[in-house]
Write a protein that holds these residues in place. Structure first.
Motif, short mmCIF file in Angstrom:
data_model
loop_
_atom_site.label_atom_id
_atom_site.label_comp_id
_atom_site.label_asym_id
_atom_site.label_seq_id
_atom_site.Cartn_x
_atom_site.Cartn_y
_atom_site.Cartn_z
N ILE A 31 131.70 33.86 -113.24
CA ILE A 31 132.11 35.22 -113.60
C ILE A 31 133.63 35.33 -113.71
CG2 ILE A 31 130.05 36.30 -112.65
CD1 ILE A 31 131.72 37.07 -110.19
N LYS A 32 134.32 34.21 -113.83
CA LYS A 32 135.76 34.26 -114.05
C LYS A 32 136.07 35.08 -115.30
CE LYS A 32 137.71 30.08 -111.96
NZ LYS A 32 138.50 28.86 -112.25
N GLY A 33 137.07 35.92 -115.20
CA GLY A 33 137.49 36.71 -116.35
C GLY A 33 136.58 37.87 -116.71
N ARG A 34 135.51 38.08 -115.98
CA ARG A 34 134.58 39.14 -116.33
C ARG A 34 135.06 40.47 -115.79
NH1 ARG A 34 129.72 36.68 -117.70
NH2 ARG A 34 129.22 38.65 -118.74
N GLY A 35 134.67 41.54 -116.47
CA GLY A 35 135.07 42.89 -116.07
C GLY A 35 136.41 43.27 -116.68
N GLY A 36 136.96 44.36 -116.22
CA GLY A 36 138.22 44.87 -116.76
C GLY A 36 138.00 46.02 -117.71
N SER A 37 139.09 46.59 -118.18
CA SER A 37 139.04 47.78 -119.03
C SER A 37 138.20 47.53 -120.28
CB SER A 37 140.46 48.19 -119.44
OG SER A 37 141.21 48.55 -118.30
N GLY A 38 137.24 48.42 -120.49
CA GLY A 38 136.33 48.28 -121.62
C GLY A 38 135.23 47.28 -121.39
N ARG A 39 135.25 46.59 -120.23
CA ARG A 39 134.25 45.55 -119.96
C ARG A 39 133.71 45.70 -118.53
NH1 ARG A 39 137.76 40.42 -120.91
NH2 ARG A 39 135.83 39.38 -120.26
N GLU A 40 133.74 46.93 -118.02
CA GLU A 40 133.33 47.17 -116.63
C GLU A 40 131.85 46.89 -116.41
OE1 GLU A 40 135.04 47.65 -114.08
OE2 GLU A 40 137.01 48.27 -114.77
N HIS A 41 131.07 46.80 -117.47
CA HIS A 41 129.64 46.54 -117.34
C HIS A 41 129.34 45.07 -117.09
CE1 HIS A 41 130.79 45.56 -121.41
NE2 HIS A 41 129.67 44.87 -121.56
N GLU A 42 130.31 44.20 -117.32
CA GLU A 42 130.04 42.77 -117.28
C GLU A 42 129.80 42.28 -115.84
OE1 GLU A 42 132.72 41.35 -121.14
OE2 GLU A 42 133.42 40.93 -119.10
N SER A 166 135.91 57.81 -114.32
CA SER A 166 135.70 56.37 -114.37
C SER A 166 134.72 55.92 -113.29
CB SER A 166 137.03 55.63 -114.17
OG SER A 166 137.95 55.95 -115.19
N LEU A 167 133.72 55.12 -113.71
CA LEU A 167 132.79 54.45 -112.81
C LEU A 167 131.95 55.41 -111.96
CD1 LEU A 167 135.19 51.60 -111.64
CD2 LEU A 167 133.76 51.70 -113.69
N ALA A 168 131.80 56.65 -112.39
CA ALA A 168 130.98 57.60 -111.62
C ALA A 168 129.54 57.13 -111.52
CB ALA A 168 131.04 58.99 -112.26
N LEU A 210 134.42 53.79 -127.83
CA LEU A 210 134.59 53.00 -129.05
C LEU A 210 134.16 51.56 -128.84
CD1 LEU A 210 138.09 54.24 -130.31
CD2 LEU A 210 135.89 54.65 -131.42
N THR A 211 134.28 51.07 -127.62
CA THR A 211 133.90 49.70 -127.32
C THR A 211 132.39 49.51 -127.21
OG1 THR A 211 134.23 50.22 -124.98
CG2 THR A 211 136.06 49.16 -126.14
N GLY A 212 131.64 50.61 -127.29
CA GLY A 212 130.19 50.55 -127.14
C GLY A 212 129.75 50.56 -125.69
N THR A 213 130.70 50.66 -124.76
CA THR A 213 130.41 50.69 -123.33
C THR A 213 130.64 52.10 -122.79
OG1 THR A 213 132.67 49.99 -122.81
CG2 THR A 213 131.00 48.27 -123.05
N SER A 214 130.35 52.28 -121.51
CA SER A 214 130.44 53.63 -120.93
C SER A 214 131.07 53.56 -119.54
CB SER A 214 129.05 54.28 -120.85
OG SER A 214 128.50 54.45 -122.13
N GLU A 215 132.34 53.22 -119.49
CA GLU A 215 133.07 53.23 -118.22
C GLU A 215 133.30 54.66 -117.75
OE1 GLU A 215 137.50 52.10 -116.48
OE2 GLU A 215 136.88 51.38 -118.44
N PHE A 216 133.52 55.57 -118.70
CA PHE A 216 133.80 56.97 -118.39
C PHE A 216 132.51 57.78 -118.40
CE2 PHE A 216 137.74 55.61 -120.70
CZ PHE A 216 138.57 55.59 -119.59
N ASN A 217 132.53 58.89 -117.66
CA ASN A 217 131.35 59.73 -117.53
C ASN A 217 131.72 61.21 -117.43
OD1 ASN A 217 129.09 57.55 -116.58
ND2 ASN A 217 131.05 57.09 -115.61
N GLU A 218 130.74 62.05 -117.74
CA GLU A 218 130.78 63.45 -117.34
C GLU A 218 130.02 63.57 -116.02
OE1 GLU A 218 130.39 66.40 -120.96
OE2 GLU A 218 128.93 64.78 -121.17
N VAL A 219 130.50 64.41 -115.13
CA VAL A 219 129.82 64.66 -113.87
C VAL A 219 129.63 66.16 -113.72
CG1 VAL A 219 129.85 64.38 -111.37
CG2 VAL A 219 130.85 62.61 -112.82
N PHE A 220 128.39 66.57 -113.50
CA PHE A 220 128.06 67.99 -113.34
C PHE A 220 127.67 68.25 -111.89
CE2 PHE A 220 127.45 66.93 -117.74
CZ PHE A 220 127.95 68.02 -118.43
N PHE A 221 128.31 69.26 -111.29
CA PHE A 221 127.98 69.70 -109.94
C PHE A 221 127.27 71.05 -110.02
CE2 PHE A 221 131.84 67.10 -109.52
CZ PHE A 221 131.41 66.14 -108.60
#
Length: 393
Positions: A31-42, A166-168, A210-221
């Protein structure tokens, strides 16, 4: 500012380097190099396991006081760790918001009960955090938040919406800025609440990027609850606490971030040399300018951190975000120019982006998240330089 390292610092560097060499093996090497901005799902679960492995060896929360589970390392030793971590191409962390934002905030402003309750879970990477600041209509203008919380007996009841969280979708807890005084406006009447995410009344909706990933979220309380004692600072003092948290955001981990930036630039230069675009003097000049910009960023970051560490932080800290965000966005554009037409198509359907394409698309957000460039300039003009405030409608 003395940027030289002592013999003890260099010995520490060798310790870090050796530990990483001995531990980034087997399943962790994969898993070297995995993750990071736009790749948090990895490799997310594998990265959690790696971070917990780091924790067991004492490599989390390095600058925290020893009594709260940290190692109490000096500024330069923390810088050394993040440099070596990035050079080893170790996987991206999963607990940045807890370790670098909430933890230091609790150490500085939390009650002893809050410290004992939450700091161990951050150190051990067993409780992950997200940040409930931005809202629709209150992005970089945090004082415009409309999420509300009312005290009912022994609990706060929270209603509202946060966005770009981020990451909610992976977090166990959220530190939420909410309006707790009826009729209050702007900076007054806000409170800083610690809210569990796994409960009725909390809904997380991923935002497709735009990257096809979803690092960001809406959160409803919607009637979400947390304990009356889980307010950091006094009720109504949330603005001061929230600003303290943001003050920790430009921490030593940014040095490691810059090592990652250098790796991206090296890859772009290698592509330029292989495909012939290096022979274009304009491209060669832009790559050289990018290297100079990276050196300026590093020196500026060390100077800023040194001032912070000595308790004499000045206005230079206010330009850090502007400096790296625009540089990184420009690097993404340079990557696409070097790639040429080859950068316009994905490797395979439906949307398999390579590293340079991900860099280009995700870095479009660099000048927006964490405080847009426009807002950062207003802050510098008004609060640092003392210029007149921008007219408001």
């Amino acid at each position: 500012m003395d940027l030289t390292h002592s013999a003890a610092d260099e010995e520490f560097r060798q310790e870090v380097r050796q530990w990483l060499e001995e531990n980034l093996v087997g399943e962790f090497a994969e898993i070297k190099g995995r993750g990071g901005s736009g790749r948090e799902h990895e490799a997310y679960e594998e990265r959690v396991a790696w971070n917990q492995h780091l924790a067991k060896a004492g490599w989390t929360c390095l600058g925290w006081p020893v009594e709260y589970g940290g190692r109490g390392l000096s500024l330069f030793q923390q810088v050394i760790f993040y440099e070596e971590y990035a050079r080893a191409d170790a996987p991206a962390g999963v607990n940045h918001l807890g370790e670098t934002l909430l933890g230091p905030t609790l150490i500085a402003l939390g009650t002893e009960e809050q410290k004992q309750r939450f700091l161990p879970g951050i150190v051990n990477v067993t409780e992950l955090w997200c940040q409930g600041y931005s809202e629709p209509g209150a992005g970089s203008d945090l004082a415009a938040v409309r999420t509300r919380a009312r005290l009912e007996g022994e609990e706060w009841v929270i209603d509202g919406q946060k966005v770009w969280t981020s990451l909610a979708h992976q977090a166990d807890w959220c530190f939420v800025v909410a309006r707790t005084e009826v009729g209050s406006q702007r900076h007054a009447g806000l409170s800083y609440l610690l809210v569990p995410m796994d409960q009725p009344g909390v809904e997380v909706r991923p935002i497709l990027q735009l990257t096809g990933t979803s690092e960001f979220n809406e959160v409803f309380f919607d009637g979400a609850r947390t304990g009356a004692d889980l307010v950091v600072g006094a009720p109504g003092d949330g603005w001061r606490v929230a600003m303290a948290t943001l003050g920790f955001e430009r921490g030593v981990s940014t040095i490691g971030q810059q090592v990652g930036f250098a790796r991206e630039l090296d890859e772009i230069e290698a592509i330029a040399r292989s495909n012939g675009t290096w022979d274009d003097p304009v491209i060669a000049d832009r790559i050289a300018q990018a290297r100079l910009g990276l050196a300026v960023m590093r020196t500026h970051a060390l100077r800023t951190l040194s001032a912070y560490d000595s308790g004499s932080q000045g206005p230079e800290a206010s330009v850090s975000k502007l400096l790296w965000a625009r540089w990184h966005r420009d690097l993404g554009e340079l990557a696409m120019e070097v790639r040429g037409a080859a950068g316009l198509t994905v490797a395979q359907a439906p949307y398999d982006l390579d590293d340079q394409q991900t860099l280009f698309l995700f870095s479009r957000a660099d000048t927006l998240y964490g405080g847009s460039d426009e807002i950062q300039r207003n802050i510098i003009a008004e609060r640092v330089l003392g210029l007149p405030k921008e007219p408001r409608p």
